[in-house]
Design a protein around this motif. Sequence first.
Motif, PDB file in Angstrom:
ATOM      1  N   VAL A  25       0.888  -1.158   0.206  1.00  0.00           N
ATOM      2  CA  VAL A  25       0.202  -0.031  -0.369  1.00  0.00           C
ATOM      3  C   VAL A  25       0.798   1.267  -0.081  1.00  0.00           C
ATOM      4  CG1 VAL A  25      -1.656   1.350   1.149  1.00  0.00           C
ATOM      5  CG2 VAL A  25      -1.666  -1.643   1.234  1.00  0.00           C
ATOM      6  N   PRO A  26       1.166   2.148  -1.168  1.00  0.00           N
ATOM      7  CA  PRO A  26       1.504   3.834  -1.238  1.00  0.00           C
ATOM      8  C   PRO A  26       1.147   4.293   0.542  1.00  0.00           C
ATOM      9  CG  PRO A  26       0.567   3.439  -2.370  1.00  0.00           C
ATOM     10  CD  PRO A  26      -0.367   2.254  -2.604  1.00  0.00           C
ATOM     11  N   ASP A  44       7.673   8.723  -2.660  1.00  0.00           N
ATOM     12  CA  ASP A  44       6.375   8.219  -2.793  1.00  0.00           C
ATOM     13  C   ASP A  44       6.737   6.822  -2.120  1.00  0.00           C
ATOM     14  OD1 ASP A  44       4.765  10.380  -3.213  1.00  0.00           O
ATOM     15  OD2 ASP A  44       4.738   9.983  -5.332  1.00  0.00           O
ATOM     16  N   THR A  46       6.231   2.956  -1.058  1.00  0.00           N
ATOM     17  CA  THR A  46       5.740   1.406  -0.935  1.00  0.00           C
ATOM     18  C   THR A  46       6.522   1.007  -0.322  1.00  0.00           C
ATOM     19  OG1 THR A  46       4.174   2.025  -2.554  1.00  0.00           O
ATOM     20  CG2 THR A  46       4.292  -0.346  -1.767  1.00  0.00           C
ATOM     21  N   GLU A  58      11.416  -1.980  -1.329  1.00  0.00           N
ATOM     22  CA  GLU A  58      10.346  -1.746  -1.268  1.00  0.00           C
ATOM     23  C   GLU A  58      10.680  -1.228  -3.238  1.00  0.00           C
ATOM     24  OE1 GLU A  58      11.770   3.397  -1.005  1.00  0.00           O
ATOM     25  OE2 GLU A  58      13.172   2.156  -0.467  1.00  0.00           O
ATOM     26  N   SER A  60       8.765   2.001  -5.280  1.00  0.00           N
ATOM     27  CA  SER A  60       8.943   3.666  -5.390  1.00  0.00           C
ATOM     28  C   SER A  60       9.091   4.082  -6.515  1.00  0.00           C
ATOM     29  CB  SER A  60       8.908   4.215  -3.969  1.00  0.00           C
ATOM     30  OG  SER A  60       9.103   3.308  -2.777  1.00  0.00           O
TER      31      SER A  60
END
Length: 125
Positions: A25-26, A44, A46, A58, A60
């Motif tokens: 989930v971000p 950002d 995630t 990760e 992102s």
Amino acid sequence: MRPWLTMSAPRGVGALQLETVPVGVPLGRAWLRLFGVLPFDYDDLTIAELEPGQRFHEKSTMASMRYWEHERCLVERGGSTEITDRITFVPRWGLSWARPVLARVVSAFFAHRHRRLARYFERPR
């Protein structure tokens, strides 16, 4: 990363604990700041996969990177712990020319982190 670089937690997530991080989930935007003050990029964030105490993965995007992937693995080896960081990234279109320089900077950054971690955990407790 201190004192040169700090990274904030995404707004609204509070203090993140490995046991409660939402996976896949971000989480929101985490700001990277020079000297803890000057924002120069964001992540950002995630967390795609998580095995507490062993591994995180990760996936992102960043202001500077169209794609950023960081996988950290911890493996016990005879009373010590081996840390492996695997980084994959694709710079944004305007930074594609800088990929070799960015690769060296990222490599140097993680080598520095590994040296700092080794020093920290070698200290008597």
